[in-house]
Design an enzyme around this catalytic site. Structure first.
Site, mmCIF file in Angstrom:
data_model
loop_
_atom_site.group_PDB
_atom_site.id
_atom_site.type_symbol
_atom_site.label_atom_id
_atom_site.label_comp_id
_atom_site.label_asym_id
_atom_site.label_seq_id
_atom_site.Cartn_x
_atom_site.Cartn_y
_atom_site.Cartn_z
ATOM 1 N N SER A 145 0.691 -1.120 0.108
ATOM 2 C CA SER A 145 0.009 0.086 0.097
ATOM 3 C C SER A 145 0.828 1.212 0.031
ATOM 4 C CB SER A 145 -0.935 -0.201 1.323
ATOM 5 O OG SER A 145 -1.617 1.283 1.507
ATOM 6 N N TYR A 159 -1.653 -0.685 10.530
ATOM 7 C CA TYR A 159 -1.810 -1.281 8.969
ATOM 8 C C TYR A 159 -0.764 -0.853 8.242
ATOM 9 C CZ TYR A 159 -3.777 -1.116 4.420
ATOM 10 O OH TYR A 159 -3.969 -1.240 2.659
HETATM 11 P P1 NAP Z 1 -11.371 -5.733 0.666
HETATM 12 O O1 NAP Z 1 -12.327 -5.071 -0.525
HETATM 13 O O2 NAP Z 1 -11.584 -5.471 2.096
HETATM 14 O O3 NAP Z 1 -11.293 -7.363 0.604
HETATM 15 C C1 NAP Z 1 -10.352 -8.222 1.233
HETATM 16 C C2 NAP Z 1 -10.158 -9.422 0.987
HETATM 17 O O4 NAP Z 1 -9.397 -10.259 1.804
HETATM 18 C C3 NAP Z 1 -11.862 -10.346 1.066
HETATM 19 O O5 NAP Z 1 -11.938 -11.148 -0.082
HETATM 20 C C4 NAP Z 1 -11.526 -11.076 2.333
HETATM 21 O O6 NAP Z 1 -12.298 -12.346 2.449
HETATM 22 C C5 NAP Z 1 -9.995 -11.302 2.277
HETATM 23 N N1 NAP Z 1 -9.607 -11.591 3.528
HETATM 24 C C6 NAP Z 1 -9.258 -10.744 4.695
HETATM 25 N N2 NAP Z 1 -8.659 -11.479 5.688
HETATM 26 C C7 NAP Z 1 -8.334 -12.653 5.134
HETATM 27 C C8 NAP Z 1 -7.769 -13.724 5.513
HETATM 28 N N3 NAP Z 1 -7.391 -14.041 7.040
HETATM 29 N N4 NAP Z 1 -7.907 -14.968 4.912
HETATM 30 C C9 NAP Z 1 -8.710 -15.013 3.648
HETATM 31 N N5 NAP Z 1 -9.175 -13.779 3.221
HETATM 32 C C10 NAP Z 1 -9.066 -13.035 3.846
HETATM 33 O O7 NAP Z 1 -9.836 -5.308 0.403
HETATM 34 P P2 NAP Z 1 -9.510 -4.366 -0.886
HETATM 35 O O8 NAP Z 1 -9.478 -2.990 -0.742
HETATM 36 O O9 NAP Z 1 -9.567 -5.378 -2.365
HETATM 37 O O10 NAP Z 1 -7.715 -4.776 -0.775
HETATM 38 C C11 NAP Z 1 -6.941 -5.590 -1.508
HETATM 39 C C12 NAP Z 1 -5.401 -5.329 -0.970
HETATM 40 O O11 NAP Z 1 -5.131 -4.015 -1.408
HETATM 41 C C13 NAP Z 1 -4.941 -5.341 0.327
HETATM 42 O O12 NAP Z 1 -3.870 -5.818 0.693
HETATM 43 C C14 NAP Z 1 -4.975 -3.780 0.938
HETATM 44 O O13 NAP Z 1 -4.315 -3.656 1.903
HETATM 45 C C15 NAP Z 1 -4.481 -3.205 -0.377
HETATM 46 N N6 NAP Z 1 -4.783 -1.879 -0.684
HETATM 47 C C16 NAP Z 1 -6.166 -1.369 -0.643
HETATM 48 C C17 NAP Z 1 -6.437 0.048 -0.921
HETATM 49 C C18 NAP Z 1 -7.713 0.594 -0.847
HETATM 50 O O14 NAP Z 1 -7.753 1.713 -1.104
HETATM 51 N N7 NAP Z 1 -8.727 -0.313 -1.189
HETATM 52 C C19 NAP Z 1 -5.227 0.787 -0.771
HETATM 53 C C20 NAP Z 1 -4.164 0.388 -0.652
HETATM 54 C C21 NAP Z 1 -3.872 -1.070 -0.624
HETATM 55 P P3 NAP Z 1 -13.783 -12.220 2.505
HETATM 56 O O15 NAP Z 1 -14.402 -11.768 1.059
HETATM 57 O O16 NAP Z 1 -14.170 -13.577 2.705
HETATM 58 O O17 NAP Z 1 -14.446 -11.198 3.689
#
Ligand code: NAP
Length: 250
Positions: A145, A159
């Site tokens: 991130s 985080y």
């Molecule tokens: P999200 O929409 O919250 O989705 C998270 C996913 O991770 C969900 O499918 C969830 O499963 C799964 N998950 C969480 N803990 C888990 C575990 N222990 N075992 C298996 N699955 C697990 O997140 P996102 O925004 O797409 O983020 C994806 C990545 O991008 C992350 O690494 C995040 O830090 C990074 N990121 C995101 C942003 C942003 O603005 N969104 C910015 C910077 C970095 P369930 O569906 O079953 O709940």
């Protein structure tokens, strides 16, 4: 499964992971969509991929749990065969808070879900991919991130620090396995429209902050997925231990 490349996307049921799973399937990969608890989202994505002619399975596994990780990888061994790509996409975010108010329980939840999970998945992937073990090589893409650089003060330093660990893992591991046919790279997204911001207690966070982004908008999951795909593909064959920021210039 002859000649079809195999990709595991952890946390592939929603958000950036879902866009990534779909993109890999469109490029002809057999895709394992891992999820933790939202089986509805994962199943609906799998139906979408299958309807488009793609090939995928969904596997429930908490990747912060070692026994679940072992089961996840052995399911892929059985159903698909050798793994070609691992995308370590899972992360959790807790409610916005200053460090002074953070409990040990909260900090440990963030670290085990965001860091231990990636280490365990890398370990199992390397065992299978390494040419030193008779594997065919492969690619690992870690999702960090922009928070690893900003530190996320007043919101979630825990985080941000977990993402700093992912950056260091990427660097160290890329050197450790460089002569075993495995490339390890990293994508650092910025503010992307996903459900994650609701977990942080502010669903509209991207819109609040978008004017601070040089490109003046939030990012879409597919824009991150494209960078992940590039780093996993042969198009980036001379890149390892490298970082692609998908942050709109932030
Ligand atoms: P999200 O929409 O919250 O989705 C998270 C996913 O991770 C969900 O499918 C969830 O499963 C799964 N998950 C969480 N803990 C888990 C575990 N222990 N075992 C298996 N699955 C697990 O997140 P996102 O925004 O797409 O983020 C994806 C990545 O991008 C992350 O690494 C995040 O830090 C990074 N990121 C995101 C942003 C942003 O603005 N969104 C910015 C910077 C970095 P369930 O569906 O079953 O709940």
């Amino acid at each position: 499964m002859d000649n079809q490349k195999v990709a595991l996307i952890t946390g592939g049921g929603r958000g950036i992971g879902a866009a990534t799973a779909k993109l890999f399937a469109q490029h002809g990969y057999a895709v394992c969509i891992n999820y933790k608890s939202n089986s509805k989202a994962a199943t609906s994505l799998a139906k979408e991929i299958t309807a488009e002619g793609g090939y995928c399975i969904t596997v429930q596994a908490d990747v912060a749990n070692e026994a679940d990780v072992l089961r996840l990888f052995s399911t892929i061994d059985d159903k698909f065969g050798p793994l070609s790509v691992l995308v370590n996409n899972v992360a959790v975010l807790q409610t916005q808070s200053r460090l002074v108010d953070m409990s040990a329980e909260r900090i440990n939840t963030v670290l085990v879900n965001n860091v231990t999970s990636a280490f365990l998945c890398c370990r199992e992937a390397i065992k299978r991919m390494s040419t030193a073990n008779g594997g065919a090589g492969g690619a690992i893409v870690n999702v960090s991130s922009g928070a690893a650089r900003s530190g996320s003060p007043n919101e979630y330093i825990d985080y941000a620090a977990s993402k700093g660990a992912i950056d260091t893992l990427t660097k160290g591991l890329s050197l450790e396995v460089a002569d075993e046919g495995i490339r390890v790279n990293c994508v650092r997204p910025g503010l992307i429209y996903t459900d994650m911001h609701s977990d942080g207690g502010e669903p509209t966070r991207v819109d609040r902050l978008k004017t601070k982004i040089p490109l003046k908008r939030g990012g879409l999951p597919i824009e991150v997925a494209e960078a992940i795909y590039w780093l996993a593909s042969d198009s980036s064959s001379f890149s390892t231990g490298t970082f692609v920021d998908v942050t709109g210039g932030m």
